[in-house]
Design a protein around this motif. Structure first.
Motif, PDB file in Angstrom:
ATOM      1  N   ASP A 187       0.836  -1.201   0.000  1.00 39.81           N
ATOM      2  CA  ASP A 187       0.000   0.000   0.000  1.00 39.81           C
ATOM      3  C   ASP A 187       0.871   1.251   0.000  1.00 39.81           C
ATOM      4  O   ASP A 187       0.571   2.231  -0.665  1.00 39.81           O
ATOM      5  N   LEU A 218       2.930  -3.124  -9.650  1.00 32.25           N
ATOM      6  CA  LEU A 218       1.563  -2.750  -9.299  1.00 32.25           C
ATOM      7  C   LEU A 218       0.753  -2.305 -10.509  1.00 32.25           C
ATOM      8  O   LEU A 218      -0.478  -2.380 -10.504  1.00 32.25           O
ATOM      9  N   GLU A 219       1.422  -1.843 -11.542  1.00 30.49           N
ATOM     10  CA  GLU A 219       0.711  -1.418 -12.750  1.00 30.49           C
ATOM     11  C   GLU A 219       0.568  -2.547 -13.761  1.00 30.49           C
ATOM     12  O   GLU A 219       0.094  -2.317 -14.886  1.00 30.49           O
ATOM     13  N   GLY A 221      -0.970  -5.725 -12.913  1.00 33.01           N
ATOM     14  CA  GLY A 221      -1.862  -6.756 -12.394  1.00 33.01           C
ATOM     15  C   GLY A 221      -1.782  -7.044 -10.922  1.00 33.01           C
ATOM     16  O   GLY A 221      -2.612  -7.787 -10.395  1.00 33.01           O
ATOM     17  N   ALA A 222      -0.796  -6.489 -10.213  1.00 35.58           N
ATOM     18  CA  ALA A 222      -0.655  -6.758  -8.786  1.00 35.58           C
ATOM     19  C   ALA A 222      -1.475  -5.747  -7.983  1.00 35.58           C
ATOM     20  O   ALA A 222      -1.203  -4.551  -8.015  1.00 35.58           O
ATOM     21  N   ASP A 223      -2.482  -6.234  -7.276  1.00 34.32           N
ATOM     22  CA  ASP A 223      -3.377  -5.397  -6.483  1.00 34.32           C
ATOM     23  C   ASP A 223      -2.900  -5.393  -5.031  1.00 34.32           C
ATOM     24  O   ASP A 223      -2.845  -6.447  -4.396  1.00 34.32           O
ATOM     25  N   PRO A 224      -2.564  -4.225  -4.464  1.00 28.47           N
ATOM     26  CA  PRO A 224      -2.065  -4.191  -3.088  1.00 28.47           C
ATOM     27  C   PRO A 224      -3.038  -4.759  -2.061  1.00 28.47           C
ATOM     28  O   PRO A 224      -2.625  -5.118  -0.957  1.00 28.47           O
ATOM     29  N   ALA A 225      -4.319  -4.841  -2.398  1.00 27.30           N
ATOM     30  CA  ALA A 225      -5.301  -5.394  -1.466  1.00 27.30           C
ATOM     31  C   ALA A 225      -5.308  -6.922  -1.459  1.00 27.30           C
ATOM     32  O   ALA A 225      -5.900  -7.532  -0.565  1.00 27.30           O
ATOM     33  N   ASP A 226      -4.662  -7.534  -2.435  1.00 27.70           N
ATOM     34  CA  ASP A 226      -4.612  -8.990  -2.560  1.00 27.70           C
ATOM     35  C   ASP A 226      -3.567  -9.537  -1.583  1.00 27.70           C
ATOM     36  O   ASP A 226      -2.401  -9.135  -1.633  1.00 27.70           O
ATOM     37  N   VAL A 229      -0.243 -10.354  -2.866  1.00 23.77           N
ATOM     38  CA  VAL A 229       0.594  -9.202  -3.204  1.00 23.77           C
ATOM     39  C   VAL A 229       1.099  -8.532  -1.926  1.00 23.77           C
ATOM     40  O   VAL A 229       2.277  -8.188  -1.811  1.00 23.77           O
TER      41      VAL A 229
END
Length: 330
Positions: A187, A218-219, A221-226, A229
Motif C-alpha cells: 500500500d 503494481l501497474e 496486475g498486482a493489487d495491493p489489497a490482494d 501481493v
C-alpha cells in the motif's frame, strides 16, 4: 542507533539518481556490471545452472551444493529487486553464502520480472520451483527433512505468498520460511507504520521511492489489497511454516516485517523476529561482507538446523501489535 559508519560512507559516495522515470533496462545493466567475476566468488562443492519444468513453463534455476555429502536439506531462494530487478547473477553471492552457512542445497529461482511479465508470473515461477524441488527430491539428494524457502525484500514478499499459497493448496512440504527485510504491505501509505516516517530519508531505500520502484509490478496486475501481493493482509496465518523474519533498524519496511512476525506468533506459528542495528534496507545483499551483517546467514543456518524452532523477538523494540494492526488497516 546511527547508520553503520561503513554503510554511511559508501552511501555518501553514490551519485544522485538520474532525473526522470526509472529505466528498467538501464538499471538492470548497471546491476549486471557490478557482478564480480567467477574467480572472486565464494567457492562451493558445485554450482550448476538447470531448468525447472513447472505447470506455467520452464524456469531457470541455479543449484548450489555446499559440500560433498549423501543428502541435504533444500532451500529455495527468491532474490529481491522490487519485482523488476535482480537475477541469478546479481544475487549469486547471497545464494552461495546461504548454502555455506546453512549446509543446505540452495536452489535460486530466475523468476519472470515486471513489467515484461504481469502478475502473478513471478509468484507462479517461485511456487512452481518449490513444487518441482519437492518432486525431484531423489535427483537433488534431498534428505526428506527440511524444504525451506527464503528471500530478500520483494523476494521476501514471494516467500510469504508462496507459504500461504502452498498451505491453501494442501501442499505441506515447506518446513521453514526466511524473510530478509520483506516488503509485505504494498500500500505504501506513509502513515501506516512508524518506520515509514522514522526511516524515510538518508538510509539508502527511501520511503518516497517505494511507489515508483514498485510501480512496474503494481501497474501490471498486482493489487495491493490482494494477500498474495501484500501478505500482511492475509487474515488467517495459522498452519504456516516456522518463520525467521530479519529486519533492519533503519529500513522504512521494518515495522511491517516485525508486525508479520508478531502475527505469526499469535497464530501459533513458531516465529523469530531479529532486528539488525545500524542497518538499512538491502544489507544482506549489499553489506553482508561486514561481519555484523554476515551474521544474518549464520542466524539462518541456526534457524534451519534447530530441531524445534523457537518463537522469540530478538533485538527489537516492536510497537504494540494492536497499534500496528490498526495502522495496517486491519
Amino acid at each position: 542507533m546511527a547508520l553503520h559508519p561503513e554503510i554511511a560512507r559508501i552511501l555518501g559516495t553514490l551519485p544522485p539518481p538520474p532525473p526522470g522515470p526509472l529505466n528498467p533496462g538501464a538499471m538492470r545493466a548497471g546491476e549486471a556490471a557490478q557482478v564480480p567475476p567467477l574467480e572472486d566468488r565464494l567457492p562451493l562443492y558445485s554450482v550448476e545452472d538447470a531448468t525447472a519444468a513447472t505447470p506455467t513453463g520452464d524456469v531457470p534455476v541455479r543449484i548450489y551444493t555446499p559440500v560433498d555429502a549423501d543428502a541435504y536439506g533444500l532451500l529455495v531462494y527468491f532474490h529481491g529487486g522490487a519485482f523488476f530487478l535482480g537475477s541469478l547473477d546479481t544475487h549469486d553471492h547471497v545464494a552461495r553464502a546461504l548454502a555455506k552457512e546453512t549446509g543446505h542445497k540452495v536452489i535460486s529461482v530466475g523468476y519472470r520480472l515486471a513489467p515484461e511479465s504481469a502478475f502473478p508470473a513471478g509468484l507462479e515461477d517461485c511456487y512452481g520451483v518449490v513444487r518441482w524441488a519437492a518432486g525431484h527430491g531423489e535427483s537433488l539428494n534431498w534428505d526428506g527433512k527440511n524444504l525451506a524457502i527464503a528471500g530478500d525484500s520483494s523476494g521476501g514478499t514471494f516467500v510469504a505468498a508462496v507459504a500461504a499459497k502452498a498451505h491453501d493448496d494442501g501442499f505441506d512440504a515447506i518446513t521453514h520460511q526466511v524473510m530478509f527485510y520483506p516488503s509485505l504491505d504494498l500500500d505504501f501509505d506513509e502513515d501506516r507504520y512508524p518506520s515509514m516516517r522514522e526511516n524515510a530519508v538518508g538510509y539508502g531505500l527511501e520511503t518516497a521511492g517505494l511507489k515508483p520502484f514498485n510501480s512496474f509490478y503494481l501497474e501490471n496486475g498486482a493489487d495491493p489489497a490482494d494477500p498474495l501481493v501484500s501478505p500482511i493482509k492475509r487474515e488467517d496465518l495459522t498452519g504456516l511454516p516456522a518463520a525467521l523474519v530479519i529486519t533492519g533498524e533503519l529500513d522504512p519496511l521494518r515495522d511491517e516485517g516485525e508486525l508479520y512476525g508478531q502475527r505469526l506468533t499469535v497464530a501459533g506459528v513458531p516465529a523469530t523476529v531479529s532486528r539488525y542495528a545500524g542497518a538499512g534496507h538491502g544489507f544482506v545483499q549489499h553489506f553482508s561482507w561486514l561481519p555484523e551483517y554476515h551474521r544474518a546467514f549464520e542466524e539462518t543456518g541456526a534457524f534451519l538446523n534447530a530441531e524445534i524452532p523457537n518463537a522469540e523477538i530478538l533485538n527489537a523494540e516492536i510497537p504494540n501489535a494492536e497499534i500496528l494492526n490498526a495502522q495496517a488497516g486491519r
